[in-house]
Design an enzyme around this catalytic site. Sequence first.
Site, PDB file in Angstrom:
ATOM      1  N   ARG A   9       0.854  -1.172   0.000  1.00  0.00           N
ATOM      2  CA  ARG A   9       0.000   0.000   0.000  1.00  0.00           C
ATOM      3  C   ARG A   9       0.906   1.243   0.000  1.00  0.00           C
ATOM      4  NH1 ARG A   9       2.361   2.361   3.685  1.00  0.00           N
ATOM      5  NH2 ARG A   9       0.710   3.831   3.734  1.00  0.00           N
ATOM      6  N   GLY A  10       0.241   2.430  -0.176  1.00  0.00           N
ATOM      7  CA  GLY A  10       1.017   3.660  -0.383  1.00  0.00           C
ATOM      8  C   GLY A  10       1.123   3.897  -1.887  1.00  0.00           C
ATOM      9  N   ALA A  11       0.754   5.114  -2.306  1.00  0.00           N
ATOM     10  CA  ALA A  11       0.627   5.403  -3.753  1.00  0.00           C
ATOM     11  C   ALA A  11       1.857   5.018  -4.569  1.00  0.00           C
ATOM     12  CB  ALA A  11       0.260   6.872  -3.948  1.00  0.00           C
ATOM     13  N   GLN A  29      -1.860   2.609   9.925  1.00  0.00           N
ATOM     14  CA  GLN A  29      -0.565   2.730   9.241  1.00  0.00           C
ATOM     15  C   GLN A  29       0.435   3.519  10.102  1.00  0.00           C
ATOM     16  OE1 GLN A  29      -3.540   3.008   7.834  1.00  0.00           O
ATOM     17  NE2 GLN A  29      -3.530   2.538   5.640  1.00  0.00           N
ATOM     18  N   ASP A  54      -2.030  10.797  -2.311  1.00  0.00           N
ATOM     19  CA  ASP A  54      -2.378   9.723  -3.244  1.00  0.00           C
ATOM     20  C   ASP A  54      -2.659  10.287  -4.625  1.00  0.00           C
ATOM     21  OD1 ASP A  54      -2.789   6.861  -1.934  1.00  0.00           O
ATOM     22  OD2 ASP A  54      -3.016   8.477  -0.490  1.00  0.00           O
ATOM     23  N   ARG A  84      -7.390  -0.513  -6.864  1.00  0.00           N
ATOM     24  CA  ARG A  84      -7.757   0.603  -5.970  1.00  0.00           C
ATOM     25  C   ARG A  84      -7.862   1.882  -6.824  1.00  0.00           C
ATOM     26  NH1 ARG A  84      -4.232   1.117  -0.747  1.00  0.00           N
ATOM     27  NH2 ARG A  84      -6.111   2.196   0.023  1.00  0.00           N
ATOM     28  N   ASN A 124      -5.507  12.301   0.210  1.00  0.00           N
ATOM     29  CA  ASN A 124      -4.603  11.510   1.044  1.00  0.00           C
ATOM     30  C   ASN A 124      -5.443  10.763   2.067  1.00  0.00           C
ATOM     31  OD1 ASN A 124      -1.860  10.720   1.684  1.00  0.00           O
ATOM     32  ND2 ASN A 124      -2.090  11.906   3.572  1.00  0.00           N
ATOM     33  N   LYS A 125      -4.779   9.971   2.917  1.00  0.00           N
ATOM     34  CA  LYS A 125      -5.471   9.129   3.876  1.00  0.00           C
ATOM     35  C   LYS A 125      -6.542   9.883   4.661  1.00  0.00           C
ATOM     36  CE  LYS A 125      -5.164   5.716   4.207  1.00  0.00           C
ATOM     37  NZ  LYS A 125      -6.124   4.762   3.567  1.00  0.00           N
TER      38      LYS A 125
HETATM   39  O1  MRU Z   1      -4.521   3.207   2.112  1.00  0.00           O
HETATM   40  P1  MRU Z   1      -3.046   3.453   2.001  1.00  0.00           P
HETATM   41  O2  MRU Z   1      -2.270   2.917   3.138  1.00  0.00           O
HETATM   42  O3  MRU Z   1      -2.501   3.019   0.661  1.00  0.00           O
HETATM   43  O4  MRU Z   1      -2.917   5.057   2.043  1.00  0.00           O
HETATM   44  C1  MRU Z   1      -1.655   5.612   1.921  1.00  0.00           C
HETATM   45  C2  MRU Z   1      -1.634   7.092   2.034  1.00  0.00           C
HETATM   46  O5  MRU Z   1      -2.632   7.772   2.165  1.00  0.00           O
HETATM   47  C3  MRU Z   1      -0.280   7.751   1.883  1.00  0.00           C
HETATM   48  O6  MRU Z   1      -0.222   8.923   2.636  1.00  0.00           O
HETATM   49  C4  MRU Z   1      -0.018   8.061   0.409  1.00  0.00           C
HETATM   50  O7  MRU Z   1      -0.307   6.953  -0.367  1.00  0.00           O
HETATM   51  C5  MRU Z   1       1.392   8.505   0.156  1.00  0.00           C
HETATM   52  S1  MRU Z   1       2.508   7.221   0.410  1.00  0.00           S
HETATM   53  C6  MRU Z   1       4.035   7.874   0.087  1.00  0.00           C
END
Ligand code: MRU
Length: 364
Positions: free
Chosen positions: A61-63, A212, A253, A104, A263-264
């Site tokens: 996970r993470g963009a 996270q 994201d 996603r 973002n999250k």
């Molecule tokens: O649902 P996730 O864990 O994929 O969400 C991740 C985030 O919101 C991060 O802040 C974003 O992807 C940047 S990661 C460098």
Amino acid sequence: MPELREIEGLEKFLKVKPLYWDHDRREFVWLDTRLIPFKEVYRRTRDYRRVAEAIKSMEIRGAPAIGVSAAFGMALAALESTSRSAEGLLKDLGKAKEVLASTRPTAYNLFWALDRVYKAGQEASGSGDPDEVRLTVLREAMRIYVEDVKNNIEIGRIGSRLIEDGSTVLTHCNTGALATAGFGTALGVIRYAWYEGKKIRVITTETRPLLQGARLNVWELTKEGIPFKLIVDSAAGFIMSRGMVDLVIVGADRIILTGHTANKIGTYMVALAANHNGKPFYVAAPTSTIQATRSVEEIEIEERSQEEVKTVMGNRITLETVEALNPSFDITPPELISGIITEKGIARKPYEESLPKLLNLETG
Ligand code: MRU
């Protein structure tokens, strides 16, 4: 793989290897982030469908990590295809692209990486040689991997100027090595300042519902020996009102040319609290996260399962019959963002002007 030579010498920045390509076994390998901080388990596959599953279930996970993994998924699809024609192989790549794209919806890096790798395959198919396409697709995935590592370190270098010695930085969600191909974006800025010898402290939110912050940030910060404290998400405003935070740095994201940043979930609330308390609120992200559109409607917010809200680490915290809402991301408007830190520099308001300039796009 010549591309890999580009990150030789950067090992000191890469204490954590969240994902990589095993060239000898022609397999993609990743750390299952669902098990961290309690277990460190690497998974591997030759099947792009398994990569799609790992993205959907948030093992990965993470963009940026999602984008790089999808690129390697395409490489696996190219190697798996038994087509004897470049055209046939391209068809198989098209199918894999659809499967990976459907994992996603919010992280723009996913679609950016899939389009880039597919386009490289398309151009190579002009040779009519399927092996040429296979090699081109694998090398393009490798380039995306190497670029992500280098861009994160550059974001760290550029962003660390914003952190003064002795500062306390608040961050939300995990944006470290575990969210990228290595080093991290917002957590990369924090890491870089620490490597420079700045005496900094971190406050990380737990980041419900999948924690996270409490799981992944805690694991990375502990590994680095960076002092930190953990808070519940809803404490961010109070902690800032008590003057315990100097600045906020989060990831993204998807960013669009107006500066609106997805973002999250919870990021928007942290931004509101930071603005209300006069604290700078920065976004750190590679330009591969920026979508060249001005339409907020194009940002699709992922709605994930209610179970994620109704349980914590698999333990039920409310009645099974309860109905829950679980938007996984939110959108922070540009007026709340003090700056967007990218590998090409820091964009400032008005973002309608600074972001197209940063991306060498025509304005207006
Ligand atoms: O649902 P996730 O864990 O994929 O969400 C991740 C985030 O919101 C991060 O802040 C974003 O992807 C940047 S990661 C460098």
